[in-house]
Design a protein around this motif. Structure first.
Motif, PDB file in Angstrom:
ATOM      1  N   GLY A 351       0.846  -1.187   0.000  1.00  0.00           N
ATOM      2  CA  GLY A 351       0.000   0.000   0.000  1.00  0.00           C
ATOM      3  C   GLY A 351       0.869   1.219   0.000  1.00  0.00           C
ATOM      4  N   GLU A 411      -0.133  -9.876   0.495  1.00  0.00           N
ATOM      5  CA  GLU A 411       0.745  -8.734   0.226  1.00  0.00           C
ATOM      6  C   GLU A 411       1.716  -9.121  -0.873  1.00  0.00           C
ATOM      7  N   THR A 438       2.452  -2.788   0.092  1.00  0.00           N
ATOM      8  CA  THR A 438       1.040  -2.515   0.327  1.00  0.00           C
ATOM      9  C   THR A 438       0.274  -3.800   0.588  1.00  0.00           C
TER      10      THR A 438
END
Length: 485
Positions: A351, A411, A438
């Motif tokens: 992210g 992730e 992220t």
């Protein structure tokens, strides 16, 4: 079917000749339908496996002619995930083949002793055997008898053996009326007595993967006619096979050889890349293949094969599994494996804000994954010292909705950077035990939706100006320029 002899209890059986051509036998490994296999030394003292063909075969001109032809073809096979043929010769009435000596048990021995494999272990095996077949077929050779006992598990990965004698076995078949091949791993066209092509090896690859992943043949056991009937007419039993590999295995086991993928296509789909070089695939498998702690190795009373000895008898697993038990636990970090109908690798997402490039994306790649068209875009790669940050976008370009976690996991920590000249691989950095990346949203993406990915990597040398971005499912996207951040 060639009859397999019972295991020999004489691991150090004395040899009857002082030399076989220029090779000095050390001990007899066993005997099979085609001849006797010896562990031997070459002129430089290196260990090799020498298979001496049966005298009644070698004395026939028809066999000798085939022997020369097949040996020359086998020598052209590149040594990628294979035990390469080093030499072949005639010594009086003896014909012999010399291969690299592979110190490791065969796949069937390991499965019998330890049970089915799964996860990244199974992935690496599937990639390694597909790599070997791609190399074999590239040389114009068809194995024709790929089976678990023809796959040795060496410290550097699986090695396919005995690809140089398939056509030679025809002479034995013509004399005895036996079926050449192992019924449980024969293709429907072999069972029907039709012409055998490279597609038959792909079918056998599917059978081998099912056996490795479930501990049983996809067409069961029984008499040869029973098994061959099921091979030709029944659907394979794939219960228990890893669902990520199942779609590709199903394609390989198609009754119609024209509808099966080639070995190269198997390799491309497994690694999620286009035109994967067998050299690169071999390196990936070898780097991933880890030998576990010897302290975890227990004595296993099961037979294993060494070198060409799968047909010529068996040796103790004291020379194989018990000394180097084949249960690598950390394979997934080094093998980037993906199958069309599901991810085998875990691709984790980051992210972070995406850096826009005024001149457009640095690279794009279209791929269809599980029947869903997707487009991956490398938007930027920037450097601050030895830290490199990469921004990616994956867009759903087809009509179906897509669940990103099916491909990437939670992730994007498994998106890697590759420096092709050095072969160095960089994984995302971490801070306080968490990936500098992220997290992936748990939601469906509809047609036209995009997913932004970010990752930060450390330790990338200052002189690296271009980098490859290895994206699961899309493969290696090379030559991405790194700009100063």
């Amino acid at each position: 079917m060639n009859a397999q002899p019972p295991p020999s209890s004489e691991d150090t059986m004395p040899v009857s000749r002082r030399t076989i051509g220029p090779y000095v036998p050390v001990r007899r490994l066993g005997e099979g339908g085609m001849g006797i296999v010896y562990l031997a030394h070459d002129a430089a003292g290196r260990q090799v496996a020498v298979k001496v063909m049966r005298p009644e075969l070698a004395s026939q001109e028809q066999f000798r002619s085939r022997f020369r032809k097949e040996a020359e073809a086998a020598k052209r096979v590149a040594r990628f995930c294979t035990a390469p043929l080093l030499d072949a010769g005639l010594d009086g009435e003896q014909a012999y083949l010399v291969t690299e000596y592979v110190d490791g048990p065969d796949l069937s021995s390991v499965i019998e002793a330890q049970g089915p494999m799964g996860g990244s272990n199974l992935d690496a095996l599937a990639v390694g055997v597909a790599t070997a077949l791609a190399a074999i077929h590239r040389a114009g050779v068809v194995h024709r008898d790929l089976k678990p006992s023809n796959i040795l598990l060496a410290p550097v990965g699986p090695r396919v053996i005995d690809f140089g004698i398939a056509q030679l076995a025809d002479t034995l078949a013509e004399q005895t009326g036996t079926v050449i091949g192992t019924p449980s791993y024969m293709s429907p066209e072999q069972a029907r007595g039709e012409a055998v092509t490279a597609a038959a090896d792909v079918f056998a690859w599917g059978c081998v993967v099912v056996y490795a992943g479930t501990g049983r043949s996809p067409f069961g056991g029984g008499t040869t006619p029973e098994v061959l009937f099921r091979v030709a007419h029944h659907v394979p039993d794939l219960r228990g096979l890893d669902e990520r590999l199942r779609p590709l295995v199903e394609r390989a086991l198609d009754k119609d050889p024209e509808r099966r993928p080639s070995a190269q296509e198997l390799l491309d789909r497994l690694l999620g890349r286009e035109e994967v070089a067998v050299e690169a695939a071999t390196r990936i498998v070898s780097e991933a293949w880890t030998s576990p702690d010897p302290d975890r190795t227990g004595a296993v009373a099961a037979p294993g094969t060494v070198g060409l000895a799968h047909e010529a008898g068996r040796t103790s697993l004291a020379e194989g599994v018990s000394r180097r038990r084949w249960l690598p636990a950390a394979l997934a970090g080094a093998v980037a494996v993906i199958v069309a109908a599901g991810a085998v690798i875990v691709f984790q997402q980051f992210g972070g804000g995406r850096s826009e490039t005024p001149d457009g994306p640095l690279a794009t790649r279209d791929q269809q994954i599980s029947g869903i068209p997707l487009k991956a875009t490398v938007d930027a790669a920037t450097r601050q010292g030895t830290a490199v940050s990469v921004w990616l976008t994956v867009k759903v370009t087809g009509a179906k909705s897509w669940w990103p976690s099916d491909l990437f996991g939670d992730e994007a920590s498994k998106v890697s950077l590759i420096d092709p000249p050095s072969g160095s691989k960089f994984s995302p950095a971490s801070k306080d035990g968490a990936c500098l990346c992220t997290s992936l949203p748990k939601q469906w993406l509809k047609s036209g939706d995009s997913l932004s990915l970010y990752a930060s990597y450390s330790g990338v040398p200052d002189d690296v100006e271009k980098i490859g971005v290895d994206v699961p499912g899309f493969g290696l996207i090379p030559d991405i320029p790194i700009s100063e951040g």
